[in-house]
Design an enzyme around this catalytic site. Sequence first.
Site, PDB file in Angstrom:
ATOM      1  N   ARG A  78       0.833  -1.209   0.000  1.00  0.00           N
ATOM      2  CA  ARG A  78       0.000   0.000   0.000  1.00  0.00           C
ATOM      3  C   ARG A  78       0.867   1.259   0.000  1.00  0.00           C
ATOM      4  O   ARG A  78       0.542   2.256   0.649  1.00  0.00           O
ATOM      5  CB  ARG A  78      -0.951   0.023   1.204  1.00  0.00           C
ATOM      6  CG  ARG A  78      -1.877  -1.171   1.301  1.00  0.00           C
ATOM      7  CD  ARG A  78      -2.856  -1.232   0.132  1.00  0.00           C
ATOM      8  NE  ARG A  78      -3.766  -2.352   0.306  1.00  0.00           N
ATOM      9  CZ  ARG A  78      -3.535  -3.580  -0.146  1.00  0.00           C
ATOM     10  NH1 ARG A  78      -2.415  -3.833  -0.817  1.00  0.00           N
ATOM     11  NH2 ARG A  78      -4.422  -4.545   0.036  1.00  0.00           N
ATOM     12  N   GLU A 106      -5.402   4.089   6.044  1.00  0.00           N
ATOM     13  CA  GLU A 106      -5.082   4.030   4.616  1.00  0.00           C
ATOM     14  C   GLU A 106      -5.364   5.351   3.896  1.00  0.00           C
ATOM     15  O   GLU A 106      -4.515   5.844   3.173  1.00  0.00           O
ATOM     16  CB  GLU A 106      -5.844   2.883   3.942  1.00  0.00           C
ATOM     17  CG  GLU A 106      -5.196   1.530   4.140  1.00  0.00           C
ATOM     18  CD  GLU A 106      -5.620   0.532   3.079  1.00  0.00           C
ATOM     19  OE1 GLU A 106      -5.959   0.950   1.961  1.00  0.00           O
ATOM     20  OE2 GLU A 106      -5.596  -0.670   3.377  1.00  0.00           O
ATOM     21  N   SER A 128     -11.393   0.439   2.506  1.00  0.00           N
ATOM     22  CA  SER A 128     -10.728  -0.013   3.733  1.00  0.00           C
ATOM     23  C   SER A 128     -10.082   1.179   4.422  1.00  0.00           C
ATOM     24  O   SER A 128      -9.243   1.856   3.839  1.00  0.00           O
ATOM     25  CB  SER A 128      -9.671  -1.066   3.403  1.00  0.00           C
ATOM     26  OG  SER A 128     -10.267  -2.203   2.826  1.00  0.00           O
TER      27      SER A 128
END
Length: 382
Positions: A189, A365, A267
């Site tokens: 990520r 995130e 998310s």
Amino acid sequence: MTSAVHLKSRDQHPVSTELPIDLFSAQAVDLSHGNTMALACVADAVVTLTDEAQLDVFMTSYVNNSGHKPSLFVLSGGSNVLLPAQLTATVLQPQMRGIHLTTQTDDYVDIEVMAGENWHDLVVHTVEQGWYGLENLALIPGLTGAAPVQNIGAYGVQLEDCLQYVRAYHLPTQTWHRLSLTDCQFGYRDSIFKRTLNTWLISRVGFRLHTDASRILANYGDVYTVAQRYAEQQHREQPTPADVMQAIIDIRQQKLPDPKQLPNCGSFFQNPIIPQAQFTALQQTYPAIVGYPMPEAMVKVAAGWLIEQAGLKGGGIAPIVTHQQQALVLTNHTPYQATQDDVATAQHYIAATVYEKFAIQLSREPVWINADGSIGYDEHVV
């Protein structure tokens, strides 16, 4: 006031490039509908770019302006950002469109995709064409240009597995670059674009996709079971990439809310990566804890499981609460009214509760945007 400037695009077709001359006294623009979390946000100015040449025109005007220069902020589809109520910056929105087949062999194809293409629509298109590799990334919200920033991933696949290069504009030096897979410095990520946000504006992304319909990755969760069901309905012994894509769509639709129906930014917390020793110790108390082995004796723990076990599935601090079917997703129950501060209150409460129970720190995130368009890196760890 606007000025029409006729330029040549990369393919030598005429492009009508219209940009405001007085960029530094533009009227404020409501961006509450420009982010999937539907947070209230008003920006000082927004410049929509439908061709790469427009960016050159804008930057020339911006650099040559002798007065106060507002900061620049790059905003794609708004699916992974938390915007402030007041954004005192000029927002650049890359909306270039187009999918180009550049190389085709018996084994693979190379395609180049413009930044403004909807990501899920791209995945569906490639599978329909018999070009495979992106099917596990179906139904991830956002535009293609933002995908490399987060190195999006799902069901055992990350964007870097298929990416070849990125064409991007380096805002500080006003220069175009072609960044290779190595140049992008991808991690979990993570990427060079994420670590230096507002430095690069991505305009197109190159992918290499395979053409072998028997080659799938479906060993993550319930994907294979659902995909096999689709194969059997078509009297086939083994699932195809199309079956895998449809299985993932079904699973995601069951677990994740549609941002158009219930605002969210996907998310919200990253799956934390902890030492194997710590995971083993937690297993003694929580035998059902969900974890996946990682290199260097580390384990990736399911953040959604942690939040649910902390008693926060469907909980939080109104109007920002976790989703009833997926605790990893924070949802906004007062769209276009809730603010960044509301999100901060809920996220700190959830993270503190999880830490108290498991001694595991959660990291967010979506990217926190400060009022001046800069990135709130200190706000990432909560």
